[in-house]
Scaffold this motif. Structure first.
Motif, short mmCIF file in Angstrom:
data_model
loop_
_atom_site.label_atom_id
_atom_site.label_comp_id
_atom_site.label_asym_id
_atom_site.label_seq_id
_atom_site.Cartn_x
_atom_site.Cartn_y
_atom_site.Cartn_z
N ARG A 474 0.85 -1.19 0.00
CA ARG A 474 0.00 0.00 0.00
C ARG A 474 0.89 1.24 0.00
O ARG A 474 2.02 1.23 0.50
N GLU A 475 0.37 2.32 -0.56
CA GLU A 475 1.08 3.60 -0.54
C GLU A 475 0.91 4.24 0.83
O GLU A 475 -0.22 4.40 1.31
N GLN A 579 7.01 9.68 0.97
CA GLN A 579 5.76 9.02 0.56
C GLN A 579 6.06 8.04 -0.57
O GLN A 579 6.82 8.34 -1.49
N GLY A 580 5.43 6.84 -0.47
CA GLY A 580 5.62 5.85 -1.51
C GLY A 580 5.03 4.51 -1.10
O GLY A 580 4.43 4.37 -0.03
N TYR A 581 5.21 3.51 -1.95
CA TYR A 581 4.65 2.19 -1.69
C TYR A 581 5.59 1.39 -0.79
O TYR A 581 6.82 1.49 -0.90
N ARG A 622 7.52 14.25 -3.23
CA ARG A 622 6.09 13.91 -3.30
C ARG A 622 5.32 14.47 -2.11
O ARG A 622 4.20 14.93 -2.25
#
Length: 672
Positions: A474-475, A579-581, A622
């Motif tokens: 999930r992100e 932020q990221g997966y 991001r």
């Protein structure tokens, strides 16, 4: 602050206090208050803990209330069943019935003394007493003229009950009441009437020697026992009239004995009733038809079998309009045919034709089974001789019909009682199961919260399984923060001082994680890792993460300034956000497990945190783009971070004008 509370506070040394309400829906049940003897505000975690205990207290109170109501209902049902059993076992002897009713009523109503008083013409006398001194009990049993009883006068005027909270305050009163106050020490008394239709038969009393009014529930309970006494009296009256009217009292007693021995099995009751009715009415054949609200059913027979076989083969039926059974259905209690061969209905009523053809019957008597406006069926006697039945025979059959109705009503009441008792038992079993489930659920939440974030533990319990802990992708937005200069601090400080600081540090920053709905991954020394948007997806995770970081920076700044002032320790605080997966799931083993996130986004946040100078909150690109419209940012430019092959564009969240400045520990002022 009230004077009373101030006085209590001064006497006990209270300085800090917190009060949490006990609420059920919109109802305030009480409060829980905790005091301290020093000025020390309670933390958010302590407040939440007290709120949790308050919620558990409300659950416990509700469970206790349900258990108490169930127990009271079961006690009342048991008492009712016992009284009904005595009524069934003593159909002609009311003394044990009245004694049982009085004893059960007083036990359940919390009364210590009283009487069951019946009206006999112009006199009243106690037929059962409880708790009275012997001299006064004898006087009550002797009774007296009705004008000597104030309660009777008020009940005759239509009052549903007479309730006197303190009889000693009465300025006037009947002689018996005054005597009861003086001889028996009566203070609180309750009188409930025994009424049949509009006739007042007497009353039942519950009394106490102390001033303690009866509750509405207790009044209703005494009224229920009064209704049972009336039923017992009515049954006794019917039985007495039946015995007086019958030439053969033994026959009635035998039938009643069958009713008593088979309260929920009507077959032997009907069989015994028909056998004695045929014998005393010179009948050759008898039958009992019951009515189910739509059709007649052939229920019981006694005598020759040819006609019986035909009836059984016919099954449920509706009689023709104007026929003998139809007349009973429409309200005629007695239908007599002296000569069936002369009866006009025989040509249009196939049952009459078959009766004459198969049995040779000539005369018939039908008596309806009816109570008030309820029609239960018909009892029928056939004879092979023509001619009318005598009045005595008609009265006899009427009494048997009344007994059949009583038997049917008793069977119905006992069936309802069995059903209600089973319902109460089932309710009790269900309640015990729910309590066990709640206890297990509370225990499970407690165990999970030892190793997992609170919202994750609660989510697992609410969904009923732990699938959410399985590995998934999930992100997310990851926040890393730690202290600048912490290593140097630990090298020179005593272990106790380090632990004291970490307790304050974690206590100040930890509650902010829950406040902004983050998931705490770890507390590792001065390092804290929090991620957003898992396990529960939330809107604007980047904005929540930045706002939490700003709140942490402010809280850490105040704590660091305090330690610098008190202990001379020089520390700083930095944050990295990316932020990221990531891949998320449970790690560990049975006795010790945790919930974590693994992926490049975690490494990036950690590297940004390591790069941040004191007071800096470094955001990956991001995150910066996600919050640039709501949060002032400073461009830091491209940063070359350890372990990452490509430079990273970063932004800093500058200190607000109102925030205390943080001392830069290394590398000079934050670059723009």
């Amino acid at each position: 602050m009230s004077a009373g509370f101030r006085e209590m506070a001064e006497a006990s040394g209270i300085r800090s206090a917190i009060t949490v309400t006990l609420n059920k829906e919109d109802m305030l049940l009480g409060i829980v208050t905790v005091y301290r003897q020093e000025v020390r505000p309670f933390s958010d975690k302590q407040i939440a803990l007290l709120q949790n205990f308050a919620a558990q207290a409300v659950i416990a109170m509700e469970n206790a209330r349900l258990l108490t109501e169930t127990r009271e209902a079961l006690e009342q049902q048991t008492a009712t069943a016992e009284v009904l059993g005595i009524i069934n076992a003593s159909p002609g002897d009311l003394a044990p019935v009245f004694d049982a009713i009085l004893e059960k009523a007083h036990s359940l109503c919390g009364a210590t003394l009283g009487a069951l008083v019946l009206r006999d013409g112009e006199r009243l006398r106690a037929v059962a007493t409880h708790g009275y001194p012997e001299e006064f009990a004898a006087r009550a049993r002797e009774g007296g003229p009705t004008h000597r009883f104030t309660s009777l006068e008020r009940l005759q005027q239509g009052e549903r009950f007479v309730h006197i909270a303190d009889a000693s305050l009465l300025t006037t009163g009947d002689p018996m009441t005054r005597a009861g106050i003086e001889a028996a020490g009566i203070r609180t008394l309750l009188s409930v009437p025994l009424r049949k239709d509009d006739a007042l038969l007497g009353y039942i009393t519950a009394q106490r020697r102390e001033v303690r009014p009866f509750t509405d529930k207790q009044i209703a309970l005494l009224q229920n026992f009064a209704a049972q006494a009336v039923i017992a009296m009515e049954n006794a009256r019917l039985l007495t009239e039946t015995r007086e009217a019958l030439e053969q009292q033994t026959a009635t007693a035998e039938v009643l004995q069958v009713i008593n021995s088979s309260p929920d099995d009507l077959a032997p009751v009907f069989d015994a009733m028909l056998e004695r009715a045929l014998r005393l009415c010179d009948g050759a054949y008898g039958s009992l038809f019951t009515f189910d609200g739509e059709k007649f059913l052939h229920t019981a027979t006694r005598g020759e079998t040819g006609y019986t076989d035909w009836l059984r083969e016919s099954g449920p039926f509706l009689p023709p309009s104007g026929g003998l059974l139809d007349r009973a259905l429409k309200g005629e209690d007695i239908v007599e045919v002296a000569d069936l061969l002369e009866h006009d209905g025989i040509r249009q009523y196939s049952a009459l034709q078959r009766m004459v053809e198969l049995g040779g019957y000539r005369s018939l008597l039908n008596v309806a089974l009816r109570k008030e406006n309820t029609f239960f069926g018909v009892i029928t006697i056939y004879r092979k001789e023509k001619g009318p039945f005598t009045d005595k025979q008609i009265t006899l059959l009427e009494n048997f019909a009344a007994q059949a109705v009583i038997a049917m009503e008793n069977a119905r009441l006992l069936g309802e009682l069995h059903q209600r008792t089973e319902e109460v038992a089932e309710l009790n079993r269900g309640l015990e199961a729910r309590v066990a489930e709640q206890v297990e659920e509370l225990g499970r939440v407690g165990r999970l919260k030892r190793f997992l974030a609170p919202q994750l533990a609660e989510l697992i319990v609410s969904q009923g399984d732990e699938k959410i802990l399985e590995s998934h992708r999930r992100e997310i937005v990851v926040v890393f923060c730690d202290l600048r200069g912490y290593t140097a601090f630990t090298e020179t400080a005593e272990p106790e001082e380090v632990l004291d600081f970490l307790r304050e540090y974690h206590g100040a920053l930890g509650p902010l994680v829950s406040q902004f709905e983050g998931t705490l991954d770890q507390f590792s020394g001065d390092g804290i890792m929090v991620f957003f948007n898992d396990p529960v997806p939330i809107p604007d995770p980047a904005e929540r993460a930045v706002n939490m970081a700003m709140a942490m920076r402010e809280a850490a700044g105040e704590l660091i300034a305090s330690w610098r002032r008190r202990r001379g320790r020089v520390l700083g605080f930095g944050v990295g956000i990316a932020q990221g997966y990531a891949t998320l799931g449970q790690i560990g083993f049975a006795e010790r497990s945790g919930y974590t996130a693994i992926g490049t986004v975690c490494n990036l946040a950690a590297r940004l945190c390591a790069e941040a100078k004191d007071g800096q909150i470094l955001l990956a690109q991001r995150v910066g783009v996600a919050v640039e419209e709501t949060t002032p940012l400073e461009a830091v430019g491209e940063l070359t971070l350890k372990g990452l092959t490509q430079p990273v564009v970063a932004y800093n969240v500058p200190l607000a004008v109102t925030q205390p400045a943080l001392r830069v520990i290394e590398g000079g002022p934050p670059s723009v």
